[in-house]
Design an enzyme around this catalytic site. Structure first.
Site, short mmCIF file in Angstrom:
data_model
loop_
_atom_site.label_atom_id
_atom_site.label_comp_id
_atom_site.label_asym_id
_atom_site.label_seq_id
_atom_site.Cartn_x
_atom_site.Cartn_y
_atom_site.Cartn_z
N ASP A 188 -6.61 10.19 10.53
CA ASP A 188 -6.96 10.66 9.18
C ASP A 188 -8.13 11.66 9.19
O ASP A 188 -8.51 12.17 8.14
CB ASP A 188 -7.33 9.47 8.29
CG ASP A 188 -6.13 8.57 8.03
OD1 ASP A 188 -5.00 9.10 8.05
OD2 ASP A 188 -6.31 7.37 7.82
N ARG B 263 7.60 10.73 1.26
CA ARG B 263 7.23 10.31 2.61
C ARG B 263 8.29 9.42 3.27
O ARG B 263 8.98 8.68 2.59
CB ARG B 263 5.86 9.59 2.56
CG ARG B 263 4.77 10.55 2.11
CD ARG B 263 3.42 9.90 2.05
NE ARG B 263 2.94 9.53 3.37
CZ ARG B 263 1.81 8.88 3.57
NH1 ARG B 263 1.06 8.51 2.54
NH2 ARG B 263 1.42 8.58 4.78
N ARG C 4 -5.23 -4.96 3.40
CA ARG C 4 -4.84 -6.15 4.16
C ARG C 4 -5.50 -7.41 3.60
O ARG C 4 -4.90 -8.49 3.61
CB ARG C 4 -5.21 -5.95 5.64
CG ARG C 4 -4.28 -4.95 6.35
CD ARG C 4 -4.94 -4.36 7.59
NE ARG C 4 -4.07 -3.55 8.42
CZ ARG C 4 -3.75 -2.27 8.17
NH1 ARG C 4 -4.22 -1.66 7.11
NH2 ARG C 4 -2.95 -1.61 9.00
N LYS D 99 -10.44 1.35 3.50
CA LYS D 99 -9.17 1.29 2.75
C LYS D 99 -8.15 0.42 3.47
O LYS D 99 -7.51 -0.43 2.85
CB LYS D 99 -8.66 2.73 2.57
CG LYS D 99 -7.36 2.84 1.80
CD LYS D 99 -7.23 4.17 1.09
CE LYS D 99 -6.98 5.34 2.02
NZ LYS D 99 -5.63 5.34 2.62
N SER D 100 -8.00 0.61 4.76
CA SER D 100 -7.01 -0.18 5.52
C SER D 100 -7.31 -1.67 5.41
O SER D 100 -6.41 -2.49 5.18
CB SER D 100 -7.06 0.20 7.00
OG SER D 100 -6.63 1.53 7.19
N GLY E 286 0.73 5.16 1.00
CA GLY E 286 1.69 4.84 2.06
C GLY E 286 1.40 3.49 2.68
O GLY E 286 2.31 2.73 2.99
N SER F 40 2.17 4.02 14.79
CA SER F 40 1.87 3.77 13.39
C SER F 40 1.42 2.33 13.16
O SER F 40 2.19 1.39 13.36
CB SER F 40 3.10 4.07 12.52
OG SER F 40 2.88 3.57 11.21
N ARG G 144 -7.79 13.76 1.43
CA ARG G 144 -8.64 14.13 2.58
C ARG G 144 -8.84 15.65 2.73
O ARG G 144 -9.99 16.09 2.92
CB ARG G 144 -8.15 13.47 3.86
CG ARG G 144 -8.27 11.93 3.75
CD ARG G 144 -8.27 11.22 5.07
NE ARG G 144 -7.92 9.82 4.88
CZ ARG G 144 -8.77 8.87 4.49
NH1 ARG G 144 -10.04 9.15 4.28
NH2 ARG G 144 -8.35 7.63 4.33
N LYS H 246 1.84 12.88 6.14
CA LYS H 246 0.78 12.13 5.43
C LYS H 246 0.90 12.42 3.93
O LYS H 246 1.94 12.86 3.48
CB LYS H 246 -0.59 12.52 5.99
CG LYS H 246 -0.80 12.06 7.43
CD LYS H 246 -0.77 10.53 7.53
CE LYS H 246 -0.89 10.07 8.97
NZ LYS H 246 -0.71 8.60 9.07
C1 S3P Z 1 -3.18 3.16 8.09
C2 S3P Z 1 -2.58 3.73 9.17
C3 S3P Z 1 -2.44 5.18 9.36
C4 S3P Z 1 -3.37 5.98 8.46
C5 S3P Z 1 -3.41 5.45 7.07
C6 S3P Z 1 -3.82 3.99 7.04
C7 S3P Z 1 -3.22 1.69 7.97
O1 S3P Z 1 -1.11 5.55 9.08
O2 S3P Z 1 -3.00 7.34 8.45
O3 S3P Z 1 -4.32 6.19 6.29
O4 S3P Z 1 -3.98 1.18 7.13
O5 S3P Z 1 -2.48 1.03 8.70
P1 S3P Z 1 0.03 5.39 10.20
O6 S3P Z 1 -0.09 4.05 10.76
O7 S3P Z 1 1.34 5.57 9.50
O8 S3P Z 1 -0.27 6.49 11.19
#
Ligand code: S3P
Length: 443
Positions: free
Chosen positions: A321, A123, A27, A22-23, A95, A168, A396, A348
């Site tokens: 996570d 959030r 990006r 997902k991350s 988020g 973060s 989750r 979260k």
């Molecule tokens: C993420 C960073 C994390 C994670 C989120 C995805 C990201 O959050 O909990 O699911 O893709 O950068 P934080 O960076 O706010 O801890």
């Protein structure tokens, strides 16, 4: 609402691939949109969160098209080349989408309005508002910096040096994305290293990003602003945070043996797997290789007897996570598991610290919160289960308690399985293919 129930089952056996990270998927869409030329992304996660980011990039003027299942094409417009969106952008539950996009918009001289679902609107966004305002963006938000909010970016944001007040990757990435438009070097100091997908992908697209260790064990990341980002094809690895669910299920169900192929094993994401091994898990990374600047492996997981451990606070950013599913593993392990430094779990998609403790208690497990720590007394066998869990728009805990139901004495139900689609749309089908019994409930 889509109620689901997970019934106790026999061993899980088979070979699966989990959806894309997902991350990395978020990006890829954003950096592909900021690069010059056409980027082809294979293995993109087609979950709700990422689809929201795809729509957002389109609303900002990038051409984002689906070519085939998980294969997407992005025609980027170049840094500074995005255009004012005609309507409010809705990031849904995400988020990451919201915070990273705020960074993208901060480097463009127009105003965009952002909102999200009831979970996202609760959030905290102040953590990104503060550094982006220092860079020259103007942000008008609800109390606590919450959404809906409006971001007016700057054509040339100021390059800043920023020490992250919370560990973060989202805040780090927002500042780096704004720093792409800044003349000069944007520097982030992170006291605790967080996932570095943005840094790796920026390099993949041709930016100069330097990383150094700090004397205190953190990292200093420097991005040279106003680079030429050139389109560059990518393959997104499987999401280690999604692989965590079948992996823990296989550990808990005697006789199980599964292989999860092509999972990302970036060291800043693998804290759960280190912890499970400390607990006695038979879990191996095989066929290690690289894809698009990220390390990848096949995970081979065999059922194991687990023992409680102490998880240090320093490990939290590497598995942030994964605490809901680790707590499930801990409930079945022999002895006490103490997980320290989990304050971030309160902000979260839901208050996960409360969600885990309440859900475990409902399933007959002794669990308590002490300050920012979570303490779980393992059953050393099969805990009761037999509860109905409220999902609260959070994928989750939803998947974690379905895994609980697979190995418990009695089935576990969740009131709503729909949030699972944000990160792992085929979760139930994939698990059932291995031998799980997840079914629609409440009829
Ligand atoms: C993420 C960073 C994390 C994670 C989120 C995805 C990201 O959050 O909990 O699911 O893709 O950068 P934080 O960076 O706010 O801890």
């Amino acid at each position: 609402m889509r109620p689901l129930r997970s019934r106790p089952t026999g061993p899980l056996v088979g070979r699966i691939a989990v959806p894309g990270d997902k991350s990395i998927s978020h990006r890829a869409l954003m950096l592909g949109g900021l690069a010059v030329g056409r980027t082809r992304v294979e293995g993109l996660l087609e979950g709700e969160d990422v689809l929201r980011t795809a729509a957002a990039m389109r609303a900002l003027g990038a051409a984002v098209e689906r070519e085939a299942a998980s294969v997407w094409r992005i025609d980027g417009v170049g840094i500074g080349g995005l255009a004012e969106p005609a309507d409010v952008i809705d990031l849904g539950n995400s988020g990451t989408g919201a915070r990273l996009l705020m960074g993208v918009i901060a480097g463009h001289p127009f105003t965009a309005f952002l909102t999200g679902d009831p979970s996202l609107r609760r959030r905290p966004m102040a953590r990104v508002v503060a550094p982006l305002e220092r860079m020259g963006a103007r942000i008008l938000a609800r109390s606590g910096g919450r959404m809906p909010l409006a971001v007016t970016g700057a054509a040339e944001p100021l390059p800043i040096a920023y020490t992250l007040p919370v560990a973060s990757a989202q805040v780090k990435s927002a500042v780096l994305l704004a720093g792409l438009s800044a003349p000069g070097v944007t520097t982030i100091i992170e006291p605790q290293p967080t996932r570095d997908h943005s840094e790796r992908m920026l390099r993949h697209f041709g930016a100069t990003v330097e990383t150094a260790e700090t004397a205190e064990g953190g990292r200093r990341i420097s991005l040279l602003g106003q680079p030429e980002l050139a389109a560059a094809d990518l393959r997104v690895p499987g999401d280690p945070s999604s692989a965590a669910f079948p992996a823990v299920a296989a550990l808990l169900l005697p006789g199980s043996e599964i292989t999860i192929t092509g999972v990302g094993i970036n060291p800043l994401r693998t804290g759960l797997y280190d912890t499970l091994r400390e607990m006695g898990a038979d879990l191996a990374f095989t066929e290690e290789r690289e894809a698009g600047g990220e390390p990848v492996a096949d995970l081979v997981v065999k059922a194991s007897r687990l023992e409680g451990v102490e998880v240090p606070a320093e490990r939290a950013p590497r598995m942030i996570d994964e605490y809901p599913i680790l707590a499930v593993a801990a409930a079945f392990a022999k002895g006490r598991t103490v997980m320290r430094g989990l304050g971030e779990l309160r902000v979260k998609e839901s208050d996960r610290l409360a969600a885990i403790a309440t859900g475990l208690a409902a399933c007959g497990v002794t669990a308590r919160i002490a300050g920012d720590d979570l303490i779980v007394e393992g059953a050393g066998g099969r805990p009761r289960g037999g509860a109905a869990i409220a999902t609260k728009l959070d994928h989750r805990p939803a998947m974690s308690f379905l895994v609980f139901g697979m190995a418990a004495q009695e089935a576990v139900a969740i009131d709503d399985g729909a949030p699972i689609d944000t990160s792992f749309p085929a979760f139930a089908a994939l698990m059932n293919g291995l031998g799980a019994k997840i079914e629609e409930a409440g009829r």
